[in-house]
Scaffold this motif. Structure first.
Motif, PDB file in Angstrom:
ATOM      1  N   MET A  22      58.973  66.224  30.045  1.00 25.21           N
ATOM      2  CA  MET A  22      58.906  66.254  31.491  1.00 25.21           C
ATOM      3  C   MET A  22      59.035  67.678  32.018  1.00 25.21           C
ATOM      4  O   MET A  22      58.903  67.921  33.189  1.00 25.21           O
ATOM      5  CB  MET A  22      60.005  65.374  32.078  1.00 25.21           C
ATOM      6  N   ALA A  23      59.282  68.641  31.163  1.00 21.62           N
ATOM      7  CA  ALA A  23      59.401  70.021  31.585  1.00 21.62           C
ATOM      8  C   ALA A  23      58.033  70.576  31.921  1.00 21.62           C
ATOM      9  O   ALA A  23      57.082  70.389  31.190  1.00 21.62           O
ATOM     10  CB  ALA A  23      60.048  70.849  30.475  1.00 21.62           C
ATOM     11  N   THR A  24      57.957  71.259  33.060  1.00 22.44           N
ATOM     12  CA  THR A  24      56.702  71.903  33.434  1.00 22.44           C
ATOM     13  C   THR A  24      56.728  73.314  32.893  1.00 22.44           C
ATOM     14  O   THR A  24      57.782  73.893  32.707  1.00 22.44           O
ATOM     15  CB  THR A  24      56.519  71.893  34.964  1.00 22.44           C
ATOM     16  N   GLY A  25      55.532  73.922  32.682  1.00 24.04           N
ATOM     17  CA  GLY A  25      55.520  75.121  31.886  1.00 24.04           C
ATOM     18  C   GLY A  25      55.197  76.444  32.523  1.00 24.04           C
ATOM     19  O   GLY A  25      55.621  77.442  32.026  1.00 24.04           O
ATOM     20  N   SER A  26      54.421  76.549  33.577  1.00 28.15           N
ATOM     21  CA  SER A  26      54.000  77.860  34.057  1.00 28.15           C
ATOM     22  C   SER A  26      55.156  78.634  34.660  1.00 28.15           C
ATOM     23  O   SER A  26      56.139  78.072  35.108  1.00 28.15           O
ATOM     24  CB  SER A  26      52.888  77.709  35.097  1.00 28.15           C
ATOM     25  N   ALA A  27      55.018  79.964  34.651  1.00 26.73           N
ATOM     26  CA  ALA A  27      56.078  80.823  35.166  1.00 26.73           C
ATOM     27  C   ALA A  27      56.344  80.550  36.636  1.00 26.73           C
ATOM     28  O   ALA A  27      57.492  80.553  37.082  1.00 26.73           O
ATOM     29  CB  ALA A  27      55.718  82.288  34.946  1.00 26.73           C
ATOM     30  N   SER A  28      55.295  80.295  37.415  1.00 29.46           N
ATOM     31  CA  SER A  28      55.481  80.035  38.843  1.00 29.46           C
ATOM     32  C   SER A  28      56.187  78.709  39.088  1.00 29.46           C
ATOM     33  O   SER A  28      56.817  78.520  40.112  1.00 29.46           O
ATOM     34  CB  SER A  28      54.134  80.060  39.565  1.00 29.46           C
ATOM     35  N   ALA A  29      56.084  77.794  38.142  1.00 32.09           N
ATOM     36  CA  ALA A  29      56.715  76.483  38.296  1.00 32.09           C
ATOM     37  C   ALA A  29      58.085  76.414  37.631  1.00 32.09           C
ATOM     38  O   ALA A  29      58.722  75.369  37.653  1.00 32.09           O
ATOM     39  CB  ALA A  29      55.810  75.402  37.725  1.00 32.09           C
ATOM     40  N   GLU A  30      58.546  77.513  37.043  1.00 30.78           N
ATOM     41  CA  GLU A  30      59.839  77.501  36.341  1.00 30.78           C
ATOM     42  C   GLU A  30      60.964  77.021  37.244  1.00 30.78           C
ATOM     43  O   GLU A  30      61.838  76.286  36.802  1.00 30.78           O
ATOM     44  CB  GLU A  30      60.145  78.897  35.787  1.00 30.78           C
ATOM     45  N   HIS A  31      60.936  77.420  38.490  1.00 30.10           N
ATOM     46  CA  HIS A  31      61.977  76.996  39.425  1.00 30.10           C
ATOM     47  C   HIS A  31      61.943  75.490  39.648  1.00 30.10           C
ATOM     48  O   HIS A  31      62.969  74.879  39.904  1.00 30.10           O
ATOM     49  CB  HIS A  31      61.840  77.743  40.756  1.00 30.10           C
ATOM     50  N   ARG A  67      61.086  73.214  37.428  1.00 27.63           N
ATOM     51  CA  ARG A  67      61.146  72.503  36.154  1.00 27.63           C
ATOM     52  C   ARG A  67      62.091  71.303  36.262  1.00 27.63           C
ATOM     53  O   ARG A  67      63.095  71.350  36.964  1.00 27.63           O
ATOM     54  CB  ARG A  67      61.634  73.455  35.076  1.00 27.63           C
ATOM     55  N   THR A  68      61.763  70.237  35.556  1.00 29.41           N
ATOM     56  CA  THR A  68      62.600  69.045  35.535  1.00 29.41           C
ATOM     57  C   THR A  68      62.884  68.643  34.093  1.00 29.41           C
ATOM     58  O   THR A  68      62.192  69.078  33.168  1.00 29.41           O
ATOM     59  CB  THR A  68      61.928  67.877  36.277  1.00 29.41           C
ATOM     60  N   TRP A  69      63.910  67.803  33.936  1.00 28.54           N
ATOM     61  CA  TRP A  69      64.326  67.345  32.627  1.00 28.54           C
ATOM     62  C   TRP A  69      64.574  65.843  32.676  1.00 28.54           C
ATOM     63  O   TRP A  69      64.915  65.297  33.722  1.00 28.54           O
ATOM     64  CB  TRP A  69      65.622  68.032  32.205  1.00 28.54           C
ATOM     65  N   THR A  70      64.449  65.186  31.530  1.00 23.19           N
ATOM     66  CA  THR A  70      64.776  63.764  31.418  1.00 23.19           C
ATOM     67  C   THR A  70      66.262  63.628  31.096  1.00 23.19           C
ATOM     68  O   THR A  70      66.924  64.612  30.727  1.00 23.19           O
ATOM     69  CB  THR A  70      63.971  63.106  30.282  1.00 23.19           C
ATOM     70  N   ILE A  71      66.760  62.409  31.189  1.00 21.08           N
ATOM     71  CA  ILE A  71      68.166  62.181  30.830  1.00 21.08           C
ATOM     72  C   ILE A  71      68.399  62.526  29.360  1.00 21.08           C
ATOM     73  O   ILE A  71      69.444  63.086  29.007  1.00 21.08           O
ATOM     74  CB  ILE A  71      68.620  60.742  31.170  1.00 21.08           C
ATOM     75  N   ALA A  72      67.422  62.227  28.505  1.00 25.28           N
ATOM     76  CA  ALA A  72      67.569  62.538  27.078  1.00 25.28           C
ATOM     77  C   ALA A  72      67.682  64.047  26.866  1.00 25.28           C
ATOM     78  O   ALA A  72      68.517  64.513  26.078  1.00 25.28           O
ATOM     79  CB  ALA A  72      66.392  61.977  26.290  1.00 25.28           C
ATOM     80  N   GLN A  73      66.865  64.811  27.568  1.00 29.18           N
ATOM     81  CA  GLN A  73      66.901  66.268  27.421  1.00 29.18           C
ATOM     82  C   GLN A  73      68.222  66.840  27.922  1.00 29.18           C
ATOM     83  O   GLN A  73      68.815  67.716  27.280  1.00 29.18           O
ATOM     84  CB  GLN A  73      65.726  66.902  28.175  1.00 29.18           C
ATOM     85  N   VAL A  74      68.686  66.356  29.051  1.00 31.07           N
ATOM     86  CA  VAL A  74      69.946  66.849  29.623  1.00 31.07           C
ATOM     87  C   VAL A  74      71.119  66.470  28.722  1.00 31.07           C
ATOM     88  O   VAL A  74      71.985  67.296  28.433  1.00 31.07           O
ATOM     89  CB  VAL A  74      70.133  66.295  31.061  1.00 31.07           C
ATOM     90  N   ALA A  75      71.148  65.230  28.271  1.00 30.68           N
ATOM     91  CA  ALA A  75      72.238  64.772  27.402  1.00 30.68           C
ATOM     92  C   ALA A  75      72.274  65.591  26.111  1.00 30.68           C
ATOM     93  O   ALA A  75      73.344  66.025  25.670  1.00 30.68           O
ATOM     94  CB  ALA A  75      72.087  63.289  27.108  1.00 30.68           C
ATOM     95  N   GLU A  76      71.112  65.815  25.523  1.00 26.48           N
ATOM     96  CA  GLU A  76      71.065  66.588  24.281  1.00 26.48           C
ATOM     97  C   GLU A  76      71.509  68.025  24.511  1.00 26.48           C
ATOM     98  O   GLU A  76      72.274  68.584  23.729  1.00 26.48           O
ATOM     99  CB  GLU A  76      69.648  66.566  23.702  1.00 26.48           C
TER     100      GLU A  76
END
Length: 134
Positions: free
Chosen positions: A1-10, A12-21
């Motif tokens: 769910m993470a977005t990749g471009s430099a302009s979109a870095e701000h 960026r989003t994460w899933t619960i699995a990514q945050v928990a890990e």
């Protein structure tokens, strides 16, 4: 769910699995903090979407827990990050809260240092007694 471009870095989003890990906690822990209103991820259907603010708050929550703060005290501390800054009274309030937190942490450090010194003294006495018995 993470977005990749430099302009979109701000954005960026994460899933619960990514945050928990990332933070080394369970999904249940993350959901618990959400239920308490300490974090508030965006909902897209049944999916939780975590933004930078959620990750920052989760990091502060976990740090507060490691330092032994109760959740309500942690709530007060992290809510300070959301207080709009700029008004004199708000800044004075925030600075007062920072002073209180710092004083509390410094006292905890002194208490820990004293406890460690006492343990060290006791350990030395025990080792000396053990050596006499050998």
């Amino acid at each position: 769910m993470a977005t990749g471009s430099a302009s979109a870095e701000h954005d960026r989003t994460w899933t619960i699995a990514q945050v928990a890990e990332e933070f080394g906690v369970t999904h249940r822990t993350v959901r618990h903090y959400e239920e308490l209103g300490l974090i508030s991820p965006e909902r897209r259907g049944t999916t939780r979407v975590y933004h930078r603010r959620d990750r920052t708050r989760l990091g502060l929550i976990l740090r507060g827990r490691r330092l032994g703060f109760p959740l309500e005290e942690i709530r007060t501390i992290i809510d300070l990050y959301d207080v709009p800054r700029g008004r004199r009274s708000q800044l004075e309030y925030v600075l007062g809260q920072i002073d209180e937190r710092r004083a509390d942490l410094e006292q905890r450090r002194r208490d820990l240092d004293a406890a460690l010194a006492e343990l060290g003294d006791f350990e030395r006495r025990c080792r000396t007694d053990l050596a006499r018995l050998a």
